[in-house]
Design a protein around this motif. Sequence first.
Motif, PDB file in Angstrom:
ATOM      1  N   UNK A 214       0.748  -1.141  -0.125  1.00  0.00           N
ATOM      2  CA  UNK A 214       0.078   0.113   0.081  1.00  0.00           C
ATOM      3  C   UNK A 214       0.748   1.150   0.005  1.00  0.00           C
ATOM      4  N   UNK A 215       1.998   1.271   0.583  1.00  0.00           N
ATOM      5  CA  UNK A 215       2.886   2.294   0.567  1.00  0.00           C
ATOM      6  C   UNK A 215       3.224   2.791  -0.600  1.00  0.00           C
ATOM      7  N   UNK A 216       3.248   1.721  -1.846  1.00  0.00           N
ATOM      8  CA  UNK A 216       3.515   2.173  -3.037  1.00  0.00           C
ATOM      9  C   UNK A 216       4.862   2.740  -3.312  1.00  0.00           C
ATOM     10  N   UNK A 217       5.839   2.249  -2.818  1.00  0.00           N
ATOM     11  CA  UNK A 217       7.373   2.809  -3.062  1.00  0.00           C
ATOM     12  C   UNK A 217       8.127   1.886  -4.271  1.00  0.00           C
ATOM     13  N   UNK A 218       8.837   2.717  -5.063  1.00  0.00           N
ATOM     14  CA  UNK A 218       9.565   2.069  -6.021  1.00  0.00           C
ATOM     15  C   UNK A 218      10.734   1.499  -5.197  1.00  0.00           C
TER      16      UNK A 218
ATOM     17  N   UNK B 202      -0.750   3.336 -15.558  1.00  0.00           N
ATOM     18  CA  UNK B 202      -1.864   4.628 -15.401  1.00  0.00           C
ATOM     19  C   UNK B 202      -2.179   4.997 -14.097  1.00  0.00           C
ATOM     20  N   UNK B 203      -2.130   4.123 -13.235  1.00  0.00           N
ATOM     21  CA  UNK B 203      -2.625   4.336 -11.674  1.00  0.00           C
ATOM     22  C   UNK B 203      -1.326   4.733 -11.132  1.00  0.00           C
ATOM     23  N   UNK B 204      -0.216   4.954 -11.600  1.00  0.00           N
ATOM     24  CA  UNK B 204       1.190   5.046 -11.002  1.00  0.00           C
ATOM     25  C   UNK B 204       1.503   3.920  -9.768  1.00  0.00           C
ATOM     26  N   UNK B 205       1.271   2.855 -10.099  1.00  0.00           N
ATOM     27  CA  UNK B 205       1.507   1.704  -9.088  1.00  0.00           C
ATOM     28  C   UNK B 205       2.746   1.059  -9.401  1.00  0.00           C
ATOM     29  N   UNK B 206       3.577   1.130  -8.467  1.00  0.00           N
ATOM     30  CA  UNK B 206       4.695   0.623  -8.605  1.00  0.00           C
ATOM     31  C   UNK B 206       4.971  -0.952  -8.275  1.00  0.00           C
ATOM     32  N   UNK B 207       5.165  -1.559  -9.348  1.00  0.00           N
ATOM     33  CA  UNK B 207       5.520  -3.042  -9.492  1.00  0.00           C
ATOM     34  C   UNK B 207       6.916  -3.337 -10.245  1.00  0.00           C
TER      35      UNK B 207
END
Length: 202
Positions: free
Chosen positions: A31-35, A103-108
């Motif tokens: 959830x923190x969505x960090x690279x 599009x959602x800027x979700x880091x994976x």
Amino acid sequence: MDYWAAKKNNLPFQLIVDQINRSVHGQFADIRNMPLKEKEYIEVIKRKSGALCALACLCGAMLAGNTIDIRLIGDYAAKIGICAQLENDLQDVLHLGEKNDLIRKKWTLATMYLAHHPSRIGKAVASYFENRLPLDRLLAIQSLEAWIQSSGVILYKNVLIETEKIKAKNIVDKLSVDKTIKRQIKSFVDGIHAKADISEET
């Protein structure tokens, strides 16, 4: 009180509780969505998706009465969960739409691969994640979806998935079960693969 005291010294029960805790912490990290670096991201999804898969398999093993291989079952199941998450991440970048992680800027690992791509479009993707390029300008790039599919991200994710599958099958070999059961489990693991049938362009 006696019930919980007994459970505290029960290894299968403790492993299940451990997997639940891992999953919660893994979900929080996600959830923190960090690279993250590749190893760090694999660890996050191991604690998230890997722990959930391990939890299901551990419960199944306990119901079947197999507590001898309980640790090994949890280990190979976690690898299966990692494979499933990597495949899901790949599918979530291949086609543009509301659920697209780019599009959602979700880091994976998939979006990090695209954002670090040395091409002109790769630099545009990086600018979008850094809030220096608006979405409409990103989507205005011609052949964006085709570029994603030919960028090498499919091959990259498939290599990662295959690596985890090999690790899972090596663990399965250590199980104290019949060879037929081992083959069945390995066959299931082999069935985990990226669904993308888009050919990589050279």
